[in-house]
Motif scaffolding. Structure first.
Motif, PDB file in Angstrom:
ATOM      1  N   UNK A 157      72.402  16.020 -47.368  1.00 31.08           N
ATOM      2  CA  UNK A 157      73.370  17.117 -47.284  1.00 31.08           C
ATOM      3  C   UNK A 157      74.097  17.124 -45.941  1.00 31.08           C
ATOM      4  N   UNK A 158      73.368  16.928 -44.861  1.00 33.06           N
ATOM      5  CA  UNK A 158      73.999  16.915 -43.532  1.00 33.06           C
ATOM      6  C   UNK A 158      74.882  15.688 -43.384  1.00 33.06           C
ATOM      7  N   UNK A 159      74.415  14.544 -43.830  1.00 33.58           N
ATOM      8  CA  UNK A 159      75.224  13.316 -43.758  1.00 33.58           C
ATOM      9  C   UNK A 159      76.530  13.456 -44.537  1.00 33.58           C
ATOM     10  N   UNK A 160      76.503  14.259 -45.610  1.00 28.69           N
ATOM     11  CA  UNK A 160      77.701  14.457 -46.435  1.00 28.69           C
ATOM     12  C   UNK A 160      78.684  15.432 -45.791  1.00 28.69           C
ATOM     13  N   UNK A 161      78.348  15.951 -44.613  1.00 24.61           N
ATOM     14  CA  UNK A 161      79.262  16.837 -43.897  1.00 24.61           C
ATOM     15  C   UNK A 161      78.943  18.317 -44.012  1.00 24.61           C
ATOM     16  N   UNK A 162      77.887  18.655 -44.712  1.00 25.79           N
ATOM     17  CA  UNK A 162      77.475  20.057 -44.837  1.00 25.79           C
ATOM     18  C   UNK A 162      76.498  20.383 -43.708  1.00 25.79           C
ATOM     19  N   UNK A 163      77.064  20.650 -42.549  1.00 24.37           N
ATOM     20  CA  UNK A 163      76.288  20.759 -41.318  1.00 24.37           C
ATOM     21  C   UNK A 163      75.686  22.144 -41.076  1.00 24.37           C
ATOM     22  N   UNK A 164      76.183  23.162 -41.747  1.00 23.62           N
ATOM     23  CA  UNK A 164      75.646  24.512 -41.542  1.00 23.62           C
ATOM     24  C   UNK A 164      74.291  24.645 -42.212  1.00 23.62           C
TER      25      UNK A 164
END
Length: 136
Positions: free
Chosen positions: A59-66
């Motif tokens: 999820x973070x790697x996909x740009x969903x950093x929150x």
């Protein structure tokens, strides 16, 4: 404003929390995680190749950093005593580093805002615990 000394001591005395991330379709995913807190940022991850396949990393790697991280505990049920810290932050990574479990791959979570309640460990009174909010 940052974490108080009492909040830092609490966060450093625990090693298990719950981390929530969101996938590209908006589906939240909350999982128990081991974490480290260095006084400024949180580190969540692990050792071995399988950590790279976890939803939190994907999820973070996909740009969903929150992300949201909750660290809490129940001191007692009778009397009722609960305490904890909730953190909203931004994650990046994965980053290779040596953590509490040895070398591995970790997300670095920078807090943006946090809420803490009942750091003193008092029984709940007539009202629920009042939260302390802090911007980071």
């Amino acid at each position: 404003m940052a974490f108080t000394d009492e909040e830092i001591a609490y966060l450093r005395s625990h090693a298990l929390g719950r981390l929530a991330t969101v996938d590209a379709g908006g589906q939240p995913d909350a999982v128990p995680v081991a974490y480290e807190f260095d006084g400024e940022v949180f580190w969540v991850g692990g050792t071995g190749e399988s950590v790279l396949r976890t939803r939190k990393i994907r999820n973070v790697r996909a740009g969903n950093r929150r992300v949201a991280l909750v660290v809490d505990d129940m001191v007692s049920f009778d009397p009722f005593v609960a305490r904890g810290v909730r953190i909203y932050g931004d994650a990046d990574g994965p980053v290779e580093r040596t953590g509490m479990m040895g070398p591995g791959v970790f997300l670095r979570i920078v807090p943006r805002v946090s809420w803490s309640w009942n750091m003193a460990g008092e029984p709940v009174g007539a009202n629920w615990y009042e939260a302390r909010r802090a911007e980071h």
